[in-house]
Write a protein that holds these residues in place. Structure first.
Motif, PDB file in Angstrom:
ATOM      1  N   ASN A  36      22.067  -1.186  -2.208  1.00  0.00           N
ATOM      2  CA  ASN A  36      20.786  -0.477  -2.175  1.00  0.00           C
ATOM      3  C   ASN A  36      19.584  -1.417  -2.267  1.00  0.00           C
ATOM      4  O   ASN A  36      18.586  -1.121  -2.928  1.00  0.00           O
ATOM      5  N   VAL A  37      19.689  -2.569  -1.606  1.00  0.00           N
ATOM      6  CA  VAL A  37      18.565  -3.498  -1.581  1.00  0.00           C
ATOM      7  C   VAL A  37      17.376  -2.829  -0.897  1.00  0.00           C
ATOM      8  O   VAL A  37      17.498  -2.314   0.218  1.00  0.00           O
ATOM      9  N   PRO A  38      16.215  -2.784  -1.533  1.00  0.00           N
ATOM     10  CA  PRO A  38      15.044  -2.159  -0.902  1.00  0.00           C
ATOM     11  C   PRO A  38      14.658  -2.878   0.387  1.00  0.00           C
ATOM     12  O   PRO A  38      14.655  -4.103   0.443  1.00  0.00           O
ATOM     13  N   VAL A  39      14.370  -2.108   1.422  1.00  0.00           N
ATOM     14  CA  VAL A  39      13.951  -2.663   2.707  1.00  0.00           C
ATOM     15  C   VAL A  39      12.539  -2.162   3.000  1.00  0.00           C
ATOM     16  O   VAL A  39      12.305  -0.952   3.081  1.00  0.00           O
ATOM     17  N   ILE A  40      11.606  -3.086   3.148  1.00  0.00           N
ATOM     18  CA  ILE A  40      10.205  -2.757   3.390  1.00  0.00           C
ATOM     19  C   ILE A  40       9.883  -2.983   4.866  1.00  0.00           C
ATOM     20  O   ILE A  40      10.104  -4.082   5.386  1.00  0.00           O
ATOM     21  N   ASP A  41       9.382  -1.955   5.529  1.00  0.00           N
ATOM     22  CA  ASP A  41       8.916  -2.081   6.909  1.00  0.00           C
ATOM     23  C   ASP A  41       7.431  -2.417   6.855  1.00  0.00           C
ATOM     24  O   ASP A  41       6.590  -1.552   6.595  1.00  0.00           O
ATOM     25  N   LEU A  42       7.097  -3.682   7.107  1.00  0.00           N
ATOM     26  CA  LEU A  42       5.728  -4.134   6.898  1.00  0.00           C
ATOM     27  C   LEU A  42       4.746  -3.545   7.898  1.00  0.00           C
ATOM     28  O   LEU A  42       3.544  -3.456   7.613  1.00  0.00           O
ATOM     29  N   GLU A  43       5.234  -3.125   9.052  1.00  0.00           N
ATOM     30  CA  GLU A  43       4.343  -2.495  10.025  1.00  0.00           C
ATOM     31  C   GLU A  43       3.691  -1.242   9.456  1.00  0.00           C
ATOM     32  O   GLU A  43       2.548  -0.915   9.789  1.00  0.00           O
ATOM     33  N   LYS A  44       4.422  -0.533   8.598  1.00  0.00           N
ATOM     34  CA  LYS A  44       3.901   0.717   8.045  1.00  0.00           C
ATOM     35  C   LYS A  44       2.715   0.492   7.114  1.00  0.00           C
ATOM     36  O   LYS A  44       1.952   1.429   6.851  1.00  0.00           O
ATOM     37  N   ALA A  45       2.557  -0.750   6.631  1.00  0.00           N
ATOM     38  CA  ALA A  45       1.433  -1.044   5.743  1.00  0.00           C
ATOM     39  C   ALA A  45       0.109  -1.072   6.492  1.00  0.00           C
ATOM     40  O   ALA A  45      -0.956  -1.092   5.864  1.00  0.00           O
ATOM     41  N   GLU A  46       0.166  -1.081   7.825  1.00  0.00           N
ATOM     42  CA  GLU A  46      -1.063  -1.117   8.620  1.00  0.00           C
ATOM     43  C   GLU A  46      -1.465   0.262   9.127  1.00  0.00           C
ATOM     44  O   GLU A  46      -2.393   0.380   9.925  1.00  0.00           O
ATOM     45  N   GLY A  47      -0.761   1.299   8.679  1.00  0.00           N
ATOM     46  CA  GLY A  47      -1.055   2.643   9.164  1.00  0.00           C
ATOM     47  C   GLY A  47      -1.187   3.642   8.042  1.00  0.00           C
ATOM     48  O   GLY A  47      -1.579   3.312   6.911  1.00  0.00           O
ATOM     49  N   LEU A  48      -0.819   4.879   8.340  1.00  0.00           N
ATOM     50  CA  LEU A  48      -0.964   5.972   7.377  1.00  0.00           C
ATOM     51  C   LEU A  48      -0.045   5.824   6.173  1.00  0.00           C
ATOM     52  O   LEU A  48      -0.285   6.448   5.127  1.00  0.00           O
ATOM     53  N   ASP A  49       1.004   4.999   6.307  1.00  0.00           N
ATOM     54  CA  ASP A  49       1.963   4.838   5.220  1.00  0.00           C
ATOM     55  C   ASP A  49       1.642   3.650   4.311  1.00  0.00           C
ATOM     56  O   ASP A  49       2.503   3.185   3.570  1.00  0.00           O
ATOM     57  N   ARG A  50       0.427   3.155   4.360  1.00  0.00           N
ATOM     58  CA  ARG A  50       0.070   1.955   3.601  1.00  0.00           C
ATOM     59  C   ARG A  50       0.290   2.143   2.097  1.00  0.00           C
ATOM     60  O   ARG A  50       0.927   1.297   1.448  1.00  0.00           O
ATOM     61  N   VAL A  51      -0.217   3.220   1.547  1.00  0.00           N
ATOM     62  CA  VAL A  51      -0.098   3.448   0.100  1.00  0.00           C
ATOM     63  C   VAL A  51       1.372   3.549  -0.302  1.00  0.00           C
ATOM     64  O   VAL A  51       1.805   2.971  -1.305  1.00  0.00           O
ATOM     65  N   GLU A  52       2.145   4.268   0.497  1.00  0.00           N
ATOM     66  CA  GLU A  52       3.575   4.420   0.194  1.00  0.00           C
ATOM     67  C   GLU A  52       4.288   3.065   0.275  1.00  0.00           C
ATOM     68  O   GLU A  52       5.150   2.753  -0.563  1.00  0.00           O
ATOM     69  N   THR A  53       3.934   2.250   1.272  1.00  0.00           N
ATOM     70  CA  THR A  53       4.557   0.938   1.427  1.00  0.00           C
ATOM     71  C   THR A  53       4.230   0.033   0.247  1.00  0.00           C
ATOM     72  O   THR A  53       5.099  -0.679  -0.270  1.00  0.00           O
ATOM     73  N   ILE A  54       2.981   0.058  -0.195  1.00  0.00           N
ATOM     74  CA  ILE A  54       2.592  -0.740  -1.360  1.00  0.00           C
ATOM     75  C   ILE A  54       3.395  -0.317  -2.585  1.00  0.00           C
ATOM     76  O   ILE A  54       3.879  -1.159  -3.350  1.00  0.00           O
ATOM     77  N   GLN A  55       3.563   0.975  -2.764  1.00  0.00           N
ATOM     78  CA  GLN A  55       4.319   1.451  -3.915  1.00  0.00           C
ATOM     79  C   GLN A  55       5.786   1.046  -3.827  1.00  0.00           C
ATOM     80  O   GLN A  55       6.411   0.707  -4.841  1.00  0.00           O
TER      81      GLN A  55
END
Length: 265
Positions: A36-55
């Motif tokens: 269950n290694v967390p996987v971060i999609d960095l592209e999402k940080a540039e759109g509507l999912d920025r806050v969720e990606t940061i969290q």
């Protein structure tokens, strides 16, 4: 034998100086895989999912201490070329690599076996390590290898792109912690080191270790695993394997960042 392991050929048995005491050997154990290694999609940080990606980044840093990043902006071809040129460097003649041999931590570009404490340690780790400074490039590139011929060009581009990537991660973390933008852009992140581990085939991996157990003391680290297994983390008191994720970077917030996290809370 030669100190640099990358100069060895046809190793049939493990030298005694690399055999660990029984209580420190990995043995024949099959280590569990961290599923269950967390996987971060960095592209999402540039759109509507920025806050969720940061969290997600903050949660992964606090709960796991590391995370995988995809869509990080560094091209697959550059990643492959960089790994190729490192392999070419380690395949260079022994006398050429010897010109970089040093256990001086202050040297801008150095290669050594096991650890920087090789002459004093009782048992050696099964690796060579090549390390050099990367930022600012104009201050250090003249100390980098001239051979293979494309080393400075490719590693120079890679170093710049990786720095951009890590600063993006740090800026997202600072945003999540509520500190001013660019908080980590100054002196605290001015030192950038590139470190390349090389492990030759081992005749008996049950008796030795590839490198010391450690916590990264710096601000943040990035690991490109490629397809090579062997990276392990200590979670809930158990050593676990982390399987490589194609074209991903594994990010490890270091102890310096944890101190700044504590100060911000």
């Amino acid at each position: 034998m030669e100190i640099l392991m990358s100069n060895w050929t046809d190793v049939q048995s493990l030298p005694k100086s690399f055999v660990f005491p029984p209580d420190r050997r990995p043995g024949e154990n099959v280590f569990p895989v961290c599923k269950n290694v967390p996987v971060i999609d960095l592209e999402k940080a540039e759109g509507l999912d920025r806050v969720e990606t940061i969290q997600q980044i903050l949660n992964a840093s606090q709960e796991f201490g590391f995370f995988q990043v995809i869509n990080h902006g560094v091209s697959e071809s550059l990643m492959d070329d960089t790994m190729s040129v490192f392999k070419e460097f380690y395949g260079m003649p022994a006398e050429y690599k010897a010109s970089f041999y040093s256990n001086d931590i202050n040297k801008s570009c150095r290669i050594y076996s096991s650890t920087l404490n090789y002459n004093a340690e009782k048992v050696h780790y099964w690796r060579d390590n090549f390390t050099h400074r990367c930022h600012p490039i104009e201050d250090h590139i003249q100390h980098w290898p001239e051979k293979p011929a494309r080393y400075r060009e490719i590693v120079g581009i890679y170093s710049v792109e990786v720095r951009k990537f890590l600063l993006r991660i740090l800026n997202l973390i600072s945003e999540g912690l509520g500190v001013e933008p660019g908080y980590f852009d100054g002196d605290i992140s001015k030192i950038q080191l590139l470190s390349v581990n090389h492990h030759i085939p081992c005749p008996d991996p049950s008796l030795t270790l590839g490198m010391p157990e450690h916590c990264d003391p710096n601000l943040i680290s990035m690991l490109q695993q490629c397809s090579v297994p062997g990276f392990q983390v200590l979670l809930e008191g158990k050593w676990m394997d982390v399987e490589p994720l194609p074209n991903a970077f594994l990010v490890i917030p270091g102890l310096q960042l944890k101190v700044h996290d504590n100060l911000s809370n």
